[in-house]
Motif scaffolding. Structure first.
Motif, short mmCIF file in Angstrom:
data_model
loop_
_atom_site.label_atom_id
_atom_site.label_comp_id
_atom_site.label_asym_id
_atom_site.label_seq_id
_atom_site.Cartn_x
_atom_site.Cartn_y
_atom_site.Cartn_z
N VAL A 83 0.87 -1.18 0.00
CA VAL A 83 0.00 0.00 0.00
C VAL A 83 0.91 1.22 0.00
O VAL A 83 1.61 1.48 0.98
CB VAL A 83 -0.94 0.00 1.22
N GLY A 84 0.90 1.96 -1.11
CA GLY A 84 1.82 3.11 -1.23
C GLY A 84 3.25 2.63 -1.03
O GLY A 84 3.65 1.60 -1.57
N PRO A 85 4.01 3.36 -0.23
CA PRO A 85 5.39 2.93 0.03
C PRO A 85 5.47 1.87 1.12
O PRO A 85 6.53 1.46 1.53
CB PRO A 85 6.07 4.23 0.49
N GLY A 86 4.33 1.41 1.59
CA GLY A 86 4.26 0.42 2.68
C GLY A 86 3.76 1.09 3.94
O GLY A 86 4.06 2.26 4.20
N PHE A 87 2.97 0.36 4.69
CA PHE A 87 2.42 0.89 5.94
C PHE A 87 2.57 -0.20 6.99
O PHE A 87 2.07 -1.31 6.81
CB PHE A 87 0.94 1.25 5.75
N PHE A 88 3.29 0.12 8.07
CA PHE A 88 3.58 -0.88 9.10
C PHE A 88 3.41 -0.26 10.48
O PHE A 88 3.77 0.90 10.69
CB PHE A 88 5.03 -1.37 8.98
N VAL A 89 2.88 -1.04 11.40
CA VAL A 89 2.82 -0.66 12.80
C VAL A 89 3.36 -1.85 13.57
O VAL A 89 2.84 -2.97 13.48
CB VAL A 89 1.38 -0.34 13.26
N ASP A 90 4.47 -1.62 14.28
CA ASP A 90 5.08 -2.69 15.07
C ASP A 90 4.30 -2.94 16.34
O ASP A 90 3.50 -2.12 16.78
CB ASP A 90 6.53 -2.32 15.44
N GLU A 91 4.58 -4.06 16.95
CA GLU A 91 3.95 -4.41 18.22
C GLU A 91 4.37 -3.41 19.30
O GLU A 91 5.43 -2.79 19.21
CB GLU A 91 4.35 -5.82 18.63
N ALA A 92 3.55 -3.27 20.31
CA ALA A 92 3.79 -2.31 21.38
C ALA A 92 5.15 -2.52 22.05
O ALA A 92 5.81 -1.55 22.44
CB ALA A 92 2.68 -2.39 22.43
N GLU A 93 5.58 -3.75 22.14
CA GLU A 93 6.87 -4.04 22.78
C GLU A 93 8.02 -3.34 22.06
O GLU A 93 8.96 -2.86 22.69
CB GLU A 93 7.13 -5.55 22.84
N TYR A 94 7.94 -3.25 20.74
CA TYR A 94 8.98 -2.57 19.97
C TYR A 94 8.94 -1.06 20.19
O TYR A 94 9.97 -0.39 20.19
CB TYR A 94 8.87 -2.89 18.48
N VAL A 95 7.76 -0.52 20.38
CA VAL A 95 7.62 0.90 20.68
C VAL A 95 8.25 1.19 22.04
O VAL A 95 8.97 2.17 22.22
CB VAL A 95 6.14 1.34 20.65
#
Length: 102
Positions: A79-91
């Motif tokens: 989707v477009g250049p890519g859309f990613f949301v990491d898991e909360a642990e990575y945040v």
């Protein structure tokens, strides 16, 4: 701005999952190569959200914490250049790394 709340986020997850399936279904025919893995996953437990809440104690993080109460991970690589949301642990790991550099 529409407030983020449980029912709104849950509806968004359902809609994004439906749209991701539709998008992937015709992708290879249209672009000539197979799509990446597209998904939106729900949270299975509150551990990541709780760790995020502990790491982000200011009131401005409420919406992010609410979001992570429902969404575990998002991957929409095509989707477009890519859309990613990491898991909360990575945040949480990223927040810890930032605070060490201050």
């Amino acid at each position: 701005m529409v407030p983020i709340s449980g029912p709104n986020v849950d509806s968004w997850i359902d809609e994004m999952s439906r749209l991701a399936s539709r998008f992937v279904a015709g992708f290879e025919t249209m672009y000539g190569y197979p799509p990446g893995e597209h998904y939106v996953t729900r949270v299975a437990d509150s551990g990541g959200r709780d760790a995020l809440a502990a790491a982000l104690r200011d009131a401005g993080a409420r919406d992010l914490i609410e979001f992570y109460s429902h969404v575990a991970q998002i991957s929409l690589p095509d989707v477009g250049p890519g859309f990613f949301v990491d898991e909360a642990e990575y945040v949480v790991e990223g927040c810890a790394a930032l605070s060490q550099h201050r």
